[in-house]
Scaffold this motif. Sequence first.
Motif, PDB file in Angstrom:
ATOM      1  N   VAL A 271       0.807  -1.216  -0.024  1.00 31.70           N
ATOM      2  CA  VAL A 271      -0.076  -0.166  -0.027  1.00 31.70           C
ATOM      3  C   VAL A 271       0.961   1.627  -0.071  1.00 31.70           C
ATOM      4  CG1 VAL A 271      -1.699   1.527   1.499  1.00 31.70           C
ATOM      5  CG2 VAL A 271      -1.960  -1.145   1.091  1.00 31.70           C
ATOM      6  N   GLY A 272       2.166   1.083   0.581  1.00 31.20           N
ATOM      7  CA  GLY A 272       2.750   2.172   0.676  1.00 31.20           C
ATOM      8  C   GLY A 272       3.516   2.440  -0.965  1.00 31.20           C
ATOM      9  N   GLN A 273       3.858   1.542  -1.415  1.00 35.88           N
ATOM     10  CA  GLN A 273       4.147   1.690  -2.779  1.00 35.88           C
ATOM     11  C   GLN A 273       3.161   2.099  -3.788  1.00 35.88           C
ATOM     12  OE1 GLN A 273       5.877  -2.051  -4.156  1.00 35.88           O
ATOM     13  NE2 GLN A 273       7.384  -2.176  -2.484  1.00 35.88           N
ATOM     14  N   PHE A 274       1.773   1.827  -3.511  1.00 35.47           N
ATOM     15  CA  PHE A 274       0.698   2.538  -4.325  1.00 35.47           C
ATOM     16  C   PHE A 274       0.610   3.817  -3.922  1.00 35.47           C
ATOM     17  CE2 PHE A 274      -0.831  -1.907  -5.123  1.00 35.47           C
ATOM     18  CZ  PHE A 274      -1.140  -1.606  -6.428  1.00 35.47           C
ATOM     19  N   ILE A 275       0.939   4.329  -2.558  1.00 38.95           N
ATOM     20  CA  ILE A 275       0.579   5.598  -2.464  1.00 38.95           C
ATOM     21  C   ILE A 275       1.779   6.571  -3.028  1.00 38.95           C
ATOM     22  CG2 ILE A 275       0.759   7.424  -0.319  1.00 38.95           C
ATOM     23  CD1 ILE A 275      -0.511   5.103   1.281  1.00 38.95           C
ATOM     24  N   ALA A 276       2.983   6.078  -3.120  1.00 43.12           N
ATOM     25  CA  ALA A 276       4.140   6.699  -3.689  1.00 43.12           C
ATOM     26  C   ALA A 276       3.899   6.858  -5.009  1.00 43.12           C
ATOM     27  CB  ALA A 276       5.721   5.978  -3.124  1.00 43.12           C
ATOM     28  N   ARG A 277       3.507   5.748  -5.845  1.00 45.82           N
ATOM     29  CA  ARG A 277       3.306   5.776  -7.104  1.00 45.82           C
ATOM     30  C   ARG A 277       2.080   6.705  -7.598  1.00 45.82           C
ATOM     31  NH1 ARG A 277       3.664   2.136 -11.577  1.00 45.82           N
ATOM     32  NH2 ARG A 277       3.155   3.503 -13.413  1.00 45.82           N
ATOM     33  N   ALA A 278       1.330   6.795  -6.706  1.00 45.57           N
ATOM     34  CA  ALA A 278      -0.020   8.025  -6.870  1.00 45.57           C
ATOM     35  C   ALA A 278       0.365   9.152  -6.773  1.00 45.57           C
ATOM     36  CB  ALA A 278      -1.238   7.525  -5.720  1.00 45.57           C
ATOM     37  N   VAL A 279       1.297   9.583  -5.757  1.00 40.78           N
ATOM     38  CA  VAL A 279       2.084  10.820  -5.668  1.00 40.78           C
ATOM     39  C   VAL A 279       2.858  11.248  -6.834  1.00 40.78           C
ATOM     40  CG1 VAL A 279       3.281  12.354  -4.094  1.00 40.78           C
ATOM     41  CG2 VAL A 279       1.641  10.991  -3.122  1.00 40.78           C
ATOM     42  N   SER A 280       3.453  10.205  -7.414  1.00 38.41           N
ATOM     43  CA  SER A 280       4.148  10.539  -8.644  1.00 38.41           C
ATOM     44  C   SER A 280       3.633  10.661  -9.685  1.00 38.41           C
ATOM     45  CB  SER A 280       5.329   9.153  -8.691  1.00 38.41           C
ATOM     46  OG  SER A 280       6.182   9.443  -9.828  1.00 38.41           O
ATOM     47  N   ASP A 281       2.454  10.022 -10.004  1.00 37.73           N
ATOM     48  CA  ASP A 281       1.593  10.188 -11.070  1.00 37.73           C
ATOM     49  C   ASP A 281       0.631  11.376 -10.926  1.00 37.73           C
ATOM     50  OD1 ASP A 281       2.701   8.008 -12.236  1.00 37.73           O
ATOM     51  OD2 ASP A 281       1.100   6.607 -11.507  1.00 37.73           O
ATOM     52  N   GLN A 282       0.817  12.227  -9.870  1.00 39.26           N
ATOM     53  CA  GLN A 282      -0.135  13.530  -9.607  1.00 39.26           C
ATOM     54  C   GLN A 282      -1.421  12.854  -9.483  1.00 39.26           C
ATOM     55  OE1 GLN A 282       0.811  16.302 -12.634  1.00 39.26           O
ATOM     56  NE2 GLN A 282       3.030  16.386 -12.068  1.00 39.26           N
ATOM     57  N   ILE A 283      -1.747  11.799  -8.668  1.00 38.02           N
ATOM     58  CA  ILE A 283      -3.207  11.449  -8.242  1.00 38.02           C
ATOM     59  C   ILE A 283      -3.636  12.108  -6.945  1.00 38.02           C
ATOM     60  CG2 ILE A 283      -4.754   9.695  -7.866  1.00 38.02           C
ATOM     61  CD1 ILE A 283      -3.077   7.815 -10.058  1.00 38.02           C
ATOM     62  N   LEU A 284      -2.462  11.924  -6.195  1.00 38.69           N
ATOM     63  CA  LEU A 284      -2.477  12.563  -4.771  1.00 38.69           C
ATOM     64  C   LEU A 284      -1.727  13.630  -4.613  1.00 38.69           C
ATOM     65  CD1 LEU A 284      -2.400   8.976  -2.776  1.00 38.69           C
ATOM     66  CD2 LEU A 284      -4.389  10.350  -3.272  1.00 38.69           C
ATOM     67  N   SER A 285      -2.068  14.529  -3.811  1.00 40.93           N
ATOM     68  CA  SER A 285      -1.120  15.818  -3.620  1.00 40.93           C
ATOM     69  C   SER A 285       0.279  15.282  -2.694  1.00 40.93           C
ATOM     70  CB  SER A 285      -1.985  16.727  -2.856  1.00 40.93           C
ATOM     71  OG  SER A 285      -2.408  16.381  -1.559  1.00 40.93           O
ATOM     72  N   LYS A 286       1.178  16.203  -2.917  1.00 40.98           N
ATOM     73  CA  LYS A 286       2.451  15.888  -2.186  1.00 40.98           C
ATOM     74  C   LYS A 286       2.258  15.969  -0.779  1.00 40.98           C
ATOM     75  CE  LYS A 286       5.515  17.239  -6.218  1.00 40.98           C
ATOM     76  NZ  LYS A 286       6.338  18.061  -6.683  1.00 40.98           N
ATOM     77  N   SER A 287       1.141  16.823  -0.561  1.00 44.61           N
ATOM     78  CA  SER A 287       0.917  16.957   1.043  1.00 44.61           C
ATOM     79  C   SER A 287       0.233  16.036   1.688  1.00 44.61           C
ATOM     80  CB  SER A 287       0.549  18.598   1.324  1.00 44.61           C
ATOM     81  OG  SER A 287      -1.083  18.477   0.631  1.00 44.61           O
ATOM     82  N   TYR A 288      -0.233  14.966   0.830  1.00 49.13           N
ATOM     83  CA  TYR A 288      -1.010  13.868   1.450  1.00 49.13           C
ATOM     84  C   TYR A 288      -0.244  13.061   2.544  1.00 49.13           C
ATOM     85  CZ  TYR A 288      -3.994   9.501   1.785  1.00 49.13           C
ATOM     86  OH  TYR A 288      -4.700   8.667   2.042  1.00 49.13           O
TER      87      TYR A 288
END
Length: 479
Positions: A271-288
């Motif tokens: 799940v941590g890798q999914f979150i990092a990939r989502a931030v990298s793909d600009q799906i989640l904000s960097k402040s998430y």
Amino acid sequence: MNRGRGGCCVAACLDILSTHAQDLSDSFLSGEEDNGGKLISNKNINNEINGNWLSSSSNNIHEARLKAKAKRRLRKNSSRDSGRGDSLSDNGDVVRGTTVTPTSPKSKLLDRKSRLGKGRGLPKKGGAGGKGVWGRSGEVYEPEEVDEKDPNYDEAQENCVYETMVPPLDERDFEKTVTPIVQEYFEHGDTNEVADLLAELNLGPMQSEVPSLAVSLALEAKASHRELTSRLLADLCGPVLSHSDMEKSFDKLLRELSDLVLDTPGAPQLVGQFIARAVSDQILSKSYIEGYKGRVDCEYSRAALDRAAVLLKMSMGGLRIENQWGAGGGQRPVMQLIKEMNLLLKEYILSGDSKEAERCLRDLEVPHFHHEFVYEAIVMVLESKGEKTFKMVLQLLKSLSMSSIITVDQMRRGYERVYMDIAEINIDVPRAYFILEQFVDKSFSMGIIDVKLRDLCPCRGRKRFVSEGDGGVVKLESY
């Protein structure tokens, strides 16, 4: 007086006889002239019926009566059996027609054709009449005008617009509907098709559940499926899902990590890798990730956030998070696959753990390329020194064959490739033919290969330095 009366009667009789004789003579003469010597005329014979002489007018009346009687008889028979096609000719003779199958009264009642004997036999009213008939084929009805004086008239319904409404999905229907879509996506990998299928559904409040469901399914799948899930989330964000839906979905994943760990022990790291990939793909904000600092009590959620933060810091140093899941089996270069198989074999020779080797080979996701693994394993045996590698490779191939990880076809192709390249291998390994023969015989005895494949094994021909008929003289030119 009596004589006079008798004489008169005799005279009258003589006159009749003379007249009759004259008629007979005339008939004889006319018969001889017309019929070539016939003595009796048919006409005069027909004029005599039951010993009575008839005139020509009475003869015509008799013929008319016979014709009328024949017509009545024919009409009576035709009414009894409608299948007879009898008719009368002009001279009164009965003419037999073709036989027609009689129709039952029930079929006549159901027949829609006119029975009045008029027209061309077409259906009545052109097929538009009768009970349960909608009208003529091709008939177009004009729009019906609304009668305002109708007691059922409602003014509010005059300008109504009717649309098809799809009810929103509840939690149970959501899982039954979306789960097959995601699992099918793992097979074809087309994100546009998934977007079209989700757009047809009325997700309603369950719209934010799509990413969490996809990630939870990917946790139990392969690495290539996790890569496909990351691509799916990146493509759905915007056209189908919003950024707030993504954040709500990952919040739910962090809350449910304690349950996900029961099925997938490595869920926090994944799940941590999914979150990092989502931030990298600009799906989640960097402040998430920073928004959770100091507010997390669950150790699994804290481990997932720490894993995501570490990966993001490493990405600043040059690590590409886009490739953290790796490419699918068939998408990787061939040289990379060969290198990974060699590393797998070397690790197995050092550790001797066949279960770990099976798992690593399965994780490569290249069942169509397993013949390369068999080829590299046999070449390693030919190049090795000692019996340790010989026995361990045999045990590994036996285990992979029994578990059907390597199919019979892939095993055969691997051995055949070695047979084809043994001449080149023999240049570097002089004892390659001898070791290969021993390895093939041992493989057959262990049930790895069949008799046909064993018989195809090449053997090196022996050169004779001394001929049997030369008296022991060495042939120098043959060596």
